[in-house]
Scaffold this active site. Sequence first.
Site, PDB file in Angstrom:
ATOM      1  N   MET A   1      28.854   3.956 -28.489  1.00 39.51           N
ATOM      2  CA  MET A   1      27.984   3.344 -29.485  1.00 39.51           C
ATOM      3  C   MET A   1      26.632   3.015 -28.849  1.00 39.51           C
ATOM      4  O   MET A   1      26.244   3.627 -27.896  1.00 39.51           O
ATOM      5  CB  MET A   1      28.647   2.087 -30.090  1.00 39.51           C
ATOM      6  CG  MET A   1      29.937   2.408 -30.819  1.00 39.51           C
ATOM      7  SD  MET A   1      29.708   3.578 -32.183  1.00 39.51           S
ATOM      8  CE  MET A   1      29.018   2.510 -33.412  1.00 39.51           C
ATOM      9  N   CYS A   2      25.963   2.017 -29.359  1.00 38.54           N
ATOM     10  CA  CYS A   2      24.607   1.625 -28.971  1.00 38.54           C
ATOM     11  C   CYS A   2      23.577   2.529 -29.651  1.00 38.54           C
ATOM     12  O   CYS A   2      23.792   3.726 -29.793  1.00 38.54           O
ATOM     13  CB  CYS A   2      24.332   1.655 -27.467  1.00 38.54           C
ATOM     14  SG  CYS A   2      25.328   0.505 -26.511  1.00 38.54           S
ATOM     15  N   GLY A   3      22.485   1.935 -30.050  1.00 38.49           N
ATOM     16  CA  GLY A   3      21.414   2.699 -30.653  1.00 38.49           C
ATOM     17  C   GLY A   3      20.159   2.540 -29.813  1.00 38.49           C
ATOM     18  O   GLY A   3      19.846   1.451 -29.336  1.00 38.49           O
TER      19      GLY A   3
ATOM     20  N   ARG B   1      25.364   0.624 -34.965  1.00 42.21           N
ATOM     21  CA  ARG B   1      25.596   1.038 -33.578  1.00 42.21           C
ATOM     22  C   ARG B   1      25.711  -0.154 -32.636  1.00 42.21           C
ATOM     23  O   ARG B   1      25.902   0.024 -31.430  1.00 42.21           O
ATOM     24  CB  ARG B   1      24.463   1.952 -33.103  1.00 42.21           C
ATOM     25  CG  ARG B   1      24.490   3.299 -33.777  1.00 42.21           C
ATOM     26  CD  ARG B   1      23.409   4.217 -33.229  1.00 42.21           C
ATOM     27  NE  ARG B   1      23.751   5.591 -33.516  1.00 42.21           N
ATOM     28  CZ  ARG B   1      24.507   6.354 -32.730  1.00 42.21           C
ATOM     29  NH1 ARG B   1      24.968   5.879 -31.593  1.00 42.21           N
ATOM     30  NH2 ARG B   1      24.808   7.576 -33.060  1.00 42.21           N
TER      31      ARG B   1
END
Lengths: 502, 350
Positions: free
Chosen positions: B1-3, B30
């Site tokens: 994940m993470c944006g 995210r």
Amino acid sequence: MTIGSVPVRFGITIDRARCMLCGRCVENCPYDVFRRDEDTIHVNSRKCVACHRCVAMCPRDAISIRQRPVDYRDHPVWTEEVREAIYNQARTGKIILAGMGNAKPYPVIFDRLVLDACQVTNPSIDPLREPMELRTYIGKKPKKLEFRYDNGDISLETTLSPNLELATPIMVGHMSYGAISLNAQKSIAMAVKETGTFMGTGEGGLHPSLYPYQDRMIVQVASGRFGVNIDYLERGAAIEIKIGQGAKPGIGGHLPGEKVCEDVSCTRMIPVGSDAISPAPHHDIYSIEDLKQLVRSLKEATSWQKPVFVKIAAVHNSAAIAAGIARSSADAVVIDGFRGGTGAAPRVFRDHVGIPVEAAVASVDAKLRSQGIRNEVSIIASGGIRESADVAKIIALGADAVYIGTAALVAMGCRVCGTCYRGLCPWGIATQRPDLVARLDPEVASKQVANLIHAWTLELSELMGAAGINSIESLRGNRDRLRGYLLDESTMRVLDVKPVGA
Amino acid sequence: MCGIIAVIDRAGRRMDGTGIRAALSMMDERGSGEGAGYAVYGAFPEFSDSYAIHVFFDAVHETKAAVDRELEKWGTIVHDEEIPTYENRRIRKVHTPWRYFFKPDPALMPRSTTPEDDIVMHLAMKINTTIPGALVYSSGKNIAIFKASGWPEDVADFYRIQDYEGYIWLGHNRYPTNTPGWWGGAHPFNLLGWSVVHNGEITSYGTNRRYIESFGYRCTMFTDTEVVAYLFDLLVRRHGLTPELAVKALAPPFWDEIDCMEERERTLCKAIRLTYGSAMMNGPFAIVVAKPDGIVGFTDRIKLRPLVCGTAGMRLYISSEEAAIRVMEPELESVTMPAAGEPVIGRLCV
């Protein structure tokens, strides 16, 4: 007061109903355990070393060997082994010799380390579908690269030192012609060629029949300097200076005169029948500065085209020594742990001197990093690598590659009977007796060794993939991928690994 | 994940933080509300010659004096102030963010070719490892980092980033999986001119950390991304590699590809892998690294994380999602997805 006989260690029984009196047991046993008397095979169990040649060759599975229960009065301190050693020494007044590796039940650190694997957020990589890179370069690396930028063109200014290119980080360590047979060496040579890796010649020179494999050979310069001349040095792909050996740190080597046949004599460049005694130290090396001179002399002699390794036994100050070696112009340091095998060593050394390779590699890696020079020298770990998991773990502890020894012999058929020093190896491996040597078919044995290296390489790829790693460089020194399971805190500190669950 | 999202105006025109706030918020799925942050280059034109050293203090009154003393040993504090923050019900103020504008004395690092940078790097490592309750999280000239535990829009409002302007912006929305969500662990990570936002995990972290620490860097943020900033500093600033070559070291071509290259390139790529093997990064990642004159985006060698680029005039956008880019710039001239390990570089033209 006489000591008398000691109890028989192995009991052999022949299932008479199954035995067809073919006599293969008699032919196969070089220790004269079996004797044929007309329609009966007689057994002298006292001579048995449990090499299992008879069991393996019996076409009717009629022979069984059992370790006899100890029939001394049971005692937790004065064990069977301790008492028999005393009986033998009281009788002979001599040093007790032993073959193979350390036979003491020290806890194995490898077995208290577990590898990590990925789940979900850092996905595991499937080696069947994605490329896995196990290619390893052994040799000196620059601390940094210099480039020249010219109108958008980039060219490299730094000249790289020669490195060995390994298709897999598994090599076969040094076992000399003398310690093992020529057929055994040929088997290994063919196997390393097949698998794209390297082997050590040991300190016995290089036999002409191995010349076709010379570009896969690391030639050794030990304290006895047997077999060493410029031709030998130039033939090897790399040169290794042996300072010490894991099975016997601090002492030299001894190949008994009876093993020095015509062929061994030519290869080692010593008279037939003479004992080949390597001194404990090199007589021109009493300091790191002396070692540096030899490293540089060997490089100079070979026009700086060959990587030079230095092998030391794993001992408590290995880290400081390795730092000195790294600064001596050497390209790799070999750390040989106290579970390393040997053709012959005083039992007291084999079982009591040295330290485990796991701890030694971890401390050498840490020391070299603390001095900012880890990247400039390769670390090869040896001595007690038994399976692919051990390879993965020792690389995660900081090694670049491993040497295997006993594992390669076992792949050829060795049953670890531990009597290599007698020169009667019934499998044709640790012997020079022509009839025994002929038992080892190099074509067959090389396939077995190559299979082993190939299988471990596949397993290593799977372990790396599970850890989400697709290149061996990212496993090297990656202590985060290891956890200590029921290891004591002080050992975990040396290894710099966290406990399970942390 | 993470944006992640990054934008550079190659002409050097400054943008305020409104756009990046909206773009990052668009990727709330995210994140998990446990970390978000922004970096802006060109934030402090009035102090552009000074290093902007950002510190999280746990207790200002007790620890600030120690940090002041450490800084004053090595140079002059031109100005310092608490970073303004604005009450926000959804962000609890855990640390007091502070910024110093600092000029190091190069005479104090006589054997260095880049003495000012080396002094500031030394100070960051020294403060982070020896002064409890103080964490240097940014140290570049004319660069500001704003980060905390929270959702992107809340962190933006907490610092009111729309009041800042710059020619490069980075944004990161964090979904921590292996390490705790805390202010110091939020992205961007910064050292000197380098700021890093990252989506993914670096499974080679153990190797990279041991490598970078042998060059005097100290990892104190409890997360893998930190090493990327240090690796860029080592490879580009100290070892003189171009950003393209640095990416070749961190996400190198496979050996099979190297074997097929023409000789000159093969020699170069082989030398980089041999020399910087321990710097190479493994695992799933998409990363954008900013430096004062450009940004570099790249992914891992088998592209286990998404990365998309868009261009509009002099602006280059790099993000996890095209939709995020379109929040900032609905009319894009091109949208591309770089190949695994292929660097996307946006350079300042002024």
